[in-house]
Motif scaffolding. Structure first.
Motif, PDB file in Angstrom:
ATOM      1  N   ALA A  91      52.186  40.127  69.888  1.00 27.41           N
ATOM      2  CA  ALA A  91      52.190  40.330  71.336  1.00 27.41           C
ATOM      3  C   ALA A  91      52.560  39.045  72.069  1.00 27.41           C
ATOM      4  O   ALA A  91      53.295  39.069  73.062  1.00 27.41           O
ATOM      5  N   LEU A  92      52.038  37.907  71.577  1.00 29.10           N
ATOM      6  CA  LEU A  92      52.360  36.620  72.193  1.00 29.10           C
ATOM      7  C   LEU A  92      53.843  36.305  72.037  1.00 29.10           C
ATOM      8  O   LEU A  92      54.499  35.863  72.989  1.00 29.10           O
ATOM      9  N   LYS A  93      54.370  36.557  70.850  1.00 33.05           N
ATOM     10  CA  LYS A  93      55.796  36.289  70.603  1.00 33.05           C
ATOM     11  C   LYS A  93      56.655  37.164  71.506  1.00 33.05           C
ATOM     12  O   LYS A  93      57.662  36.711  72.069  1.00 33.05           O
ATOM     13  N   GLU A  94      56.247  38.429  71.660  1.00 35.07           N
ATOM     14  CA  GLU A  94      56.994  39.334  72.526  1.00 35.07           C
ATOM     15  C   GLU A  94      56.949  38.857  73.978  1.00 35.07           C
ATOM     16  O   GLU A  94      57.958  38.847  74.680  1.00 35.07           O
ATOM     17  N   ALA A  95      55.741  38.451  74.435  1.00 34.35           N
ATOM     18  CA  ALA A  95      55.604  37.987  75.816  1.00 34.35           C
ATOM     19  C   ALA A  95      56.413  36.732  76.071  1.00 34.35           C
ATOM     20  O   ALA A  95      56.951  36.539  77.173  1.00 34.35           O
ATOM     21  N   MET A  96      56.526  35.878  75.083  1.00 41.14           N
ATOM     22  CA  MET A  96      57.248  34.617  75.238  1.00 41.14           C
ATOM     23  C   MET A  96      58.762  34.808  75.215  1.00 41.14           C
ATOM     24  O   MET A  96      59.510  33.890  75.571  1.00 41.14           O
ATOM     25  N   THR A  97      59.214  35.971  74.816  1.00 37.92           N
ATOM     26  CA  THR A  97      60.651  36.237  74.723  1.00 37.92           C
ATOM     27  C   THR A  97      61.136  36.950  75.982  1.00 37.92           C
ATOM     28  O   THR A  97      60.707  38.072  76.270  1.00 37.92           O
ATOM     29  N   PRO A  98      62.017  36.343  76.764  1.00 38.79           N
ATOM     30  CA  PRO A  98      62.505  37.009  77.986  1.00 38.79           C
ATOM     31  C   PRO A  98      63.413  38.188  77.646  1.00 38.79           C
ATOM     32  O   PRO A  98      64.127  38.171  76.640  1.00 38.79           O
ATOM     33  N   ARG A  99      63.343  39.209  78.485  1.00 39.01           N
ATOM     34  CA  ARG A  99      64.207  40.379  78.297  1.00 39.01           C
ATOM     35  C   ARG A  99      65.122  40.520  79.509  1.00 39.01           C
ATOM     36  O   ARG A  99      64.725  40.257  80.649  1.00 39.01           O
ATOM     37  N   TYR A 100      66.343  40.974  79.247  1.00 37.81           N
ATOM     38  CA  TYR A 100      67.319  41.160  80.313  1.00 37.81           C
ATOM     39  C   TYR A 100      68.001  42.515  80.161  1.00 37.81           C
ATOM     40  O   TYR A 100      68.021  43.103  79.078  1.00 37.81           O
ATOM     41  N   LYS A 101      68.546  42.973  81.279  1.00 35.01           N
ATOM     42  CA  LYS A 101      69.311  44.216  81.274  1.00 35.01           C
ATOM     43  C   LYS A 101      70.458  44.078  82.269  1.00 35.01           C
ATOM     44  O   LYS A 101      70.490  43.140  83.074  1.00 35.01           O
ATOM     45  N   THR A 102      71.366  45.007  82.229  1.00 32.11           N
ATOM     46  CA  THR A 102      72.510  44.980  83.141  1.00 32.11           C
ATOM     47  C   THR A 102      72.248  45.922  84.304  1.00 32.11           C
ATOM     48  O   THR A 102      71.899  47.093  84.102  1.00 32.11           O
ATOM     49  N   ASP A 103      72.395  45.428  85.530  1.00 29.66           N
ATOM     50  CA  ASP A 103      72.151  46.268  86.699  1.00 29.66           C
ATOM     51  C   ASP A 103      73.400  47.071  87.052  1.00 29.66           C
ATOM     52  O   ASP A 103      74.410  47.050  86.327  1.00 29.66           O
ATOM     53  N   ALA A 104      73.340  47.768  88.193  1.00 32.52           N
ATOM     54  CA  ALA A 104      74.446  48.642  88.597  1.00 32.52           C
ATOM     55  C   ALA A 104      75.725  47.867  88.871  1.00 32.52           C
ATOM     56  O   ALA A 104      76.828  48.422  88.783  1.00 32.52           O
ATOM     57  N   ASN A 105      75.589  46.586  89.197  1.00 32.08           N
ATOM     58  CA  ASN A 105      76.767  45.759  89.481  1.00 32.08           C
ATOM     59  C   ASN A 105      77.276  45.030  88.249  1.00 32.08           C
ATOM     60  O   ASN A 105      78.189  44.209  88.342  1.00 32.08           O
ATOM     61  N   GLY A 106      76.664  45.318  87.115  1.00 31.86           N
ATOM     62  CA  GLY A 106      77.095  44.666  85.884  1.00 31.86           C
ATOM     63  C   GLY A 106      76.513  43.283  85.693  1.00 31.86           C
ATOM     64  O   GLY A 106      76.920  42.552  84.783  1.00 31.86           O
ATOM     65  N   GLU A 107      75.547  42.913  86.543  1.00 26.97           N
ATOM     66  CA  GLU A 107      74.915  41.602  86.446  1.00 26.97           C
ATOM     67  C   GLU A 107      73.743  41.648  85.461  1.00 26.97           C
ATOM     68  O   GLU A 107      73.040  42.655  85.359  1.00 26.97           O
ATOM     69  N   LEU A 108      73.535  40.549  84.766  1.00 26.15           N
ATOM     70  CA  LEU A 108      72.413  40.438  83.848  1.00 26.15           C
ATOM     71  C   LEU A 108      71.179  40.034  84.642  1.00 26.15           C
ATOM     72  O   LEU A 108      71.140  38.963  85.259  1.00 26.15           O
ATOM     73  N   VAL A 109      70.180  40.913  84.642  1.00 29.92           N
ATOM     74  CA  VAL A 109      68.969  40.684  85.434  1.00 29.92           C
ATOM     75  C   VAL A 109      67.738  40.819  84.545  1.00 29.92           C
ATOM     76  O   VAL A 109      67.799  41.389  83.452  1.00 29.92           O
ATOM     77  N   PRO A 110      66.591  40.304  84.998  1.00 29.73           N
ATOM     78  CA  PRO A 110      65.366  40.389  84.187  1.00 29.73           C
ATOM     79  C   PRO A 110      64.951  41.837  83.926  1.00 29.73           C
ATOM     80  O   PRO A 110      65.132  42.721  84.771  1.00 29.73           O
TER      81      PRO A 110
END
Length: 367
Positions: A91-110
């Motif tokens: 759980a700690l390793k998962e929390a320490m790893t940032p996640r990103y996704k692509t929004d409607a404009n194709g930008e990489l966001v949290p």
């Protein structure tokens, strides 16, 4: 009178001499038995008790089945402990790893794991990023930010000494205070904002004009005044799950509170010593971001009850000098809310040149 013969005298002396040899002689240093009452001691009984006292209890008979059961229980306990530690580390390793996704404009966001979050630019009121930011949620001890704001509206004498009442500490869950202790309002305010002390928040409400009931009404009036449309308060501590708000509203509340020089310095303290009439109480901030040094915290408040999850509202200053309000609501763990905030802080730092149209020198906080 007839004369005693010498032979008879010699025989008498011989008999007396023999008796003297046969009689026991007293041992040197031995105590004489006192005259009067006969002794009631029973040497034989003493010896028997002494023998019984040193006699060891018989060892229980060895049981192979009982030994096997004990080993099995120990093995299960160790296995369960290993599993818990593995899950904690995962759980700690998962929390320490940032996640990103692509929004409607194709930008990489949290891509957060918490239920709701926001990044708010206090300079112009712009929402730089959000996830479920308008959802109403229980906010737990972030409530205490409004408690401090409303309490200080009366411009109270913070050196005034007050007495803690039993009603303040009753079912307070988290508190350092005890009934009948006396301390200054300044110390009560520090306990409220640093240690998230529920009894301290109750004291602030009780000693304000109108008392606790009126105080909650004033909290709701202040929410209306600040335009916090999704915010309602039911108690000054945050223990009541009916204290609700949204990530958007809390970003504006923490912006307002951080601009108050009576509040923001307290929210930036990692530790403090509170003095009562009985003792000195060392306290530490519930905001772990103050300990790491990797994030510049201008103000912040944690919150947790089971209905709310782990929450955190902060005012941060980026390396470029820009200030942002970051709010995390409903994080999965205590550690998770701080890592979620760090990930947003790092993302903002990388995107500062694109996200901020004004230079830090020209920024003015929008309340």
């Amino acid at each position: 009178m007839a004369l005693i013969r010498p032979l008879s005298v010699a025989r008498v002396f011989a008999v007396l001499l023999g008796l003297g040899v046969c009689l026991p002689m007293p041992v040197d240093g031995a105590q004489k038995r006192p005259t009067g009452k006969p002794s009631t001691s029973k040497p034989s009984s003493t010896v028997t008790r002494s023998t019984k006292s040193v006699r060891k209890a018989p060892k229980p008979a060895y049981s192979a089945s009982a030994s096997k059961a004990r080993k099995a229980r120990l093995a299960r306990a160790r296995a369960a402990a290993r599993i818990r530690e593995m899950r904690r580390m995962a759980a700690l390793k998962e929390a320490m790893t940032p996640r990103y996704k692509t929004d409607a404009n194709g930008e990489l966001v949290p891509d957060i794991r918490a239920a709701a979050a926001i990044v708010f630019n206090p300079a112009n009121g712009e929402v730089l990023w959000q996830e479920n930011a308008q959802d109403k949620r229980s906010i737990a001890s972030i409530t205490k930010v409004m408690t401090a704001v409303v309490f200080l509206e009366d411009s109270p004498d913070l050196s005034r000494e007050v007495t803690v009442e039993r009603s303040d500490v009753y079912a307070a869950s988290t508190t350092f205070l005890r009934a009948n202790e006396r301390l200054t309002l300044d110390n009560v305010l520090h306990l409220t904002l640093i240690a998230s002390d529920n009894a301290a928040a109750r004291v602030l409400a009780r000693v304000s004009h109108g008392g606790a009931a009126s105080f909650v009404e004033r909290m709701n009036e202040k929410a209306v005044e600040l335009g916090l449309e999704s915010t309602t308060f039911a108690d000054p501590s945050g223990l009541n799950p009916a204290n609700v708000s949204s990530a958007y509203d809390l970003s504006r509340l923490i912006t307002f509170a951080s601009a108050d020089e009576r509040i923001s310095p307290i929210m930036r303290m990692a530790q403090y010593s509170v003095a009562t009439n009985r003792r000195t109480i060392p306290i530490h901030s519930t905001n772990r971001l103050l300990l790491g040094g990797d994030v510049d915290v201008m103000g912040g408040k944690t919150g947790f009850i089971s209905k709310a999850g782990y929450c955190l509202a902060t005012m941060l200053r980026l390396p470029q000098g820009n200030q942002v309000a970051v709010v995390i609501l409903g994080a999965r763990s205590n550690t998770g809310r701080f890592w979620e905030t760090r990930h947003l802080f790092n993302w903002l730092s990388d995107k500062a040149g694109v996200l901020f149209g004004k230079t830090p020198e020209k920024q003015e906080l929008v309340h």
